[in-house]
Design a protein around this motif. Structure first.
Motif, mmCIF file in Angstrom:
data_model
loop_
_atom_site.group_PDB
_atom_site.id
_atom_site.type_symbol
_atom_site.label_atom_id
_atom_site.label_comp_id
_atom_site.label_asym_id
_atom_site.label_seq_id
_atom_site.Cartn_x
_atom_site.Cartn_y
_atom_site.Cartn_z
ATOM 1 N N UNK A 143 0.853 -1.177 0.000
ATOM 2 C CA UNK A 143 0.000 0.000 0.000
ATOM 3 C C UNK A 143 0.894 1.234 0.000
ATOM 4 N N UNK A 144 0.759 2.071 -1.009
ATOM 5 C CA UNK A 144 1.509 3.311 -1.069
ATOM 6 C C UNK A 144 0.739 4.440 -0.400
ATOM 7 N N UNK A 145 1.466 5.326 0.279
ATOM 8 C CA UNK A 145 0.859 6.519 0.864
ATOM 9 C C UNK A 145 1.493 7.720 0.173
ATOM 10 N N UNK A 156 -3.114 5.210 -1.053
ATOM 11 C CA UNK A 156 -3.887 6.159 -0.257
ATOM 12 C C UNK A 156 -3.272 7.537 -0.469
ATOM 13 N N UNK A 157 -4.086 8.493 -0.874
ATOM 14 C CA UNK A 157 -3.610 9.862 -1.086
ATOM 15 C C UNK A 157 -4.045 10.703 0.107
ATOM 16 N N UNK A 193 -8.298 10.169 -0.941
ATOM 17 C CA UNK A 193 -8.584 9.306 -2.079
ATOM 18 C C UNK A 193 -7.906 7.961 -1.881
ATOM 19 N N UNK A 194 -8.510 6.919 -2.425
ATOM 20 C CA UNK A 194 -7.877 5.610 -2.462
ATOM 21 C C UNK A 194 -7.947 5.092 -3.891
ATOM 22 N N UNK A 195 -6.815 4.678 -4.431
ATOM 23 C CA UNK A 195 -6.709 4.237 -5.821
ATOM 24 C C UNK A 195 -6.241 2.792 -5.851
ATOM 25 N N UNK A 196 -6.805 2.001 -6.766
ATOM 26 C CA UNK A 196 -6.512 0.570 -6.823
ATOM 27 C C UNK A 196 -5.859 0.229 -8.156
#
Length: 519
Positions: A299-301, A484-485, A493-496
């Motif tokens: 998971x990137x932040x 997760x931005x 925001x959450x991007x997949x």
């Protein structure tokens, strides 16, 4: 009106035309190792000239030759057209060359003014004159646009102020040429901007600067000319306007940015949540952030500076005593960790942003640093065995490309990339359930970056849940399964990746355009 910047040995701005430094077939050998081979390039006077390349490419050795720390084994160096015998630092200083290294040479127990005039005391009537030195120090502060108390001991000053003292010392000594080796590695963004303003002022007044940095964005921001080193040789040298980041990397490595930041897909299916945190808050920093990570997932932040990314990782790692929230590890709810040791007992490990001060014990060997969470397993009757340590940590070091032959060396002797590998090897040796990694490639050369990113994917392939913060958005895009931005302390925001949502444009749009977000 003459300023401090105009007062240079040999005429200052009058030297602003022509070549300041000429390397002609310079070589440098350390025993059987060739660090520089037939190195030839020029540095124009009154410019900022960047040297770039991977670790071991020869950049720091070239600075060492100029600073008199590493006299050349062959070839010649010219300073403003005159042959220079840079056999030791004193000779280099006489030639008007001063080096400012990442590891500063400030004397902590001396005052700010004493550090600036170290070895160049101003006198009156044959006696040292503190009044003259303080007056000159105040003048220097005014010209540099800073306010540093003259009598404050250097140990109490910020890294940025200590660095400015080093530059003041160089300018006061009539330096014509200033050498900067990774000068921004320990600086905050505002301090970096202040340093760059100062460098531009020095350039405008006729000083020549040679600048080494792994940060290519900084190189393009500040440099007039760029020289690329590879394997101890100069491979290309031209004005910065003639380079792009892609062509620069291709010359440094022989491969493109696309290869460095190629998409790294997960090789095993994700399991259930190994970490779930709800309403994570730290007063004045982050509020009501939800985050989860599955077994084998990265998971990137992401977010802009000040968004709260590092605070989130520190809160999860038990390093923010005022943090609140609800926490589940492997489906079981736990009290929020108030100390790092509590988080470690839950299976949460952190690779911090400041690896030298917060992650490593610099006086210990690499093997001791790797085994640190389980040192008792390498001791007999309370005594550590070097042989047992080396044997126990060799496999973990080898996994991440850290030469086992260097395990007995103090970790401070390793490059930034190898220090980071030692930290990662620690958590291969003592595997956590969740690995939090903050700015994994900061201060690391381009070649080692790809190795570090591959190492993070290796952790996920072994089933570890990984959470990674990086200011290099290309890294987040290349490695994260979900992003997760954050902005202004909130998750916006959450991007997949599986839905093709993870891209530079989507991350930046989320970070900047808050009113359009509905998480």
């Amino acid at each position: 009106m003459t300023t401090v910047f105009e007062k240079t040995k040999g005429g200052g701005p009058a030297r602003s035309q022509g070549i300041a430094i000429g390397f002609h077939g310079v070589s440098k050998h350390f025993g059987s190792t060739t660090a520089l081979s037939d190195m030839s390039f020029d540095v124009r006077a009154a410019t900022i000239h960047a040297l770039v390349g991977q670790n071991g490419a020869g950049k720091s050795t070239a600075l060492g030759v100029l600073a008199g720390r590493s006299p050349p084994s062959g070839g010649s160096v010219e300073i403003f057209g005159e042959a220079a015998k840079l056999s030791d630092p004193r000779r280099a200083h006489e030639a008007g060359i001063v080096a400012i290294y990442q590891e500063l040479t400030i004397i902590p127990h001396l005052s700010a003014v004493e550090n600036v005039f170290l070895g160049q005391i101003l006198s009156y009537g044959g006696f040292a004159s503190p009044a003259r030195m303080k007056a000159r120090f105040r003048e220097l502060c005014g010209l540099f646009g800073v306010s540093i108390p003259a009598d404050t001991r250097a140990r109490y000053l910020s890294v940025a102020d200590q660095q400015i003292l080093e530059i003041m010392r160089g300018v006061q000594s009539d330096a014509r040429i200033l050498l900067f080796d990774e000068p921004t590695a320990s600086l905050a963004p505002a301090e970096r901007r202040a340093l760059f303003r100062l460098m531009r002022d020095l350039r405008a007044a006729g000083h020549t600067m040679v600048f080494v940095s792994h940060n290519l964005d900084e190189v393009f921001e500040i440099a007039d000319d760029i020289t690329v080193f590879r394997n101890g040789q100069m491979v290309a040298s031209k004005p910065a306007a003639g380079w792009s980041k892609g062509t620069l990397v291709a010359q440094m490595l022989g491969e493109s940015m696309t290869d460095i930041y190629r998409r790294r897909e997960a090789s095993v299916p994700f399991g259930g949540d190994v970490l779930k945190a709800r309403n994570v808050s730290v007063p004045g920093a982050i509020r009501d952030v939800d985050i989860s990570v599955r077994k084998g997932e990265i998971v990137g932040v992401a977010g802009l500076a000040g968004a709260g990314r590092t605070t989130l990782l520190r809160a999860l790692a038990g390093a923010e005593s005022k943090a609140t929230g609800s926490l589940w590890i492997d489906g079981a709810q736990h009290s929020w960790p108030r100390q790092p040791k509590e988080a470690r007992r839950l299976g949460i490990a952190l690779v911090p942003e400041e690896r030298k001060t917060d992650g490593l014990v610099l006086g210990m060997s690499s093997s001791e640093n790797i085994a640190l969470p389980r040192l008792k397993g390498c001791s007999t009757l309370g005594l550590l065995s070097d042989a047992t340590l080396k044997e126990a940590t060799e496999a973990a070091a080898f996994t991440f490309g850290l030469n086992p032959a260097r395990l007995s060396e103090p970790v401070r002797n390793l490059s930034g990339g190898n220090q980071q590998k030692a930290l990662l090897a620690r958590w291969k040796y003592s595997p956590p359930t969740v690995l939090l990694v903050d700015e994994p490639t900061r201060g690391i050369d381009i070649g080692a970056k790809a190795e570090i990113l591959d190492a993070l994917r290796l952790f996920s392939d072994l089933g570890t849940g990984v959470v990674v913060v990086s200011s290099e958005l290309e890294e987040i895009v290349s490695i994260a399964d979900r992003v997760i931005v954050m902005a202004e302390g909130r998750k916006v925001k959450e991007l997949v990746a599986d839905r093709n949502e993870v891209s530079l444009s989507r991350i930046l749009s989320a970070a900047f355009d808050l009113e359009d977000h509905h998480v």
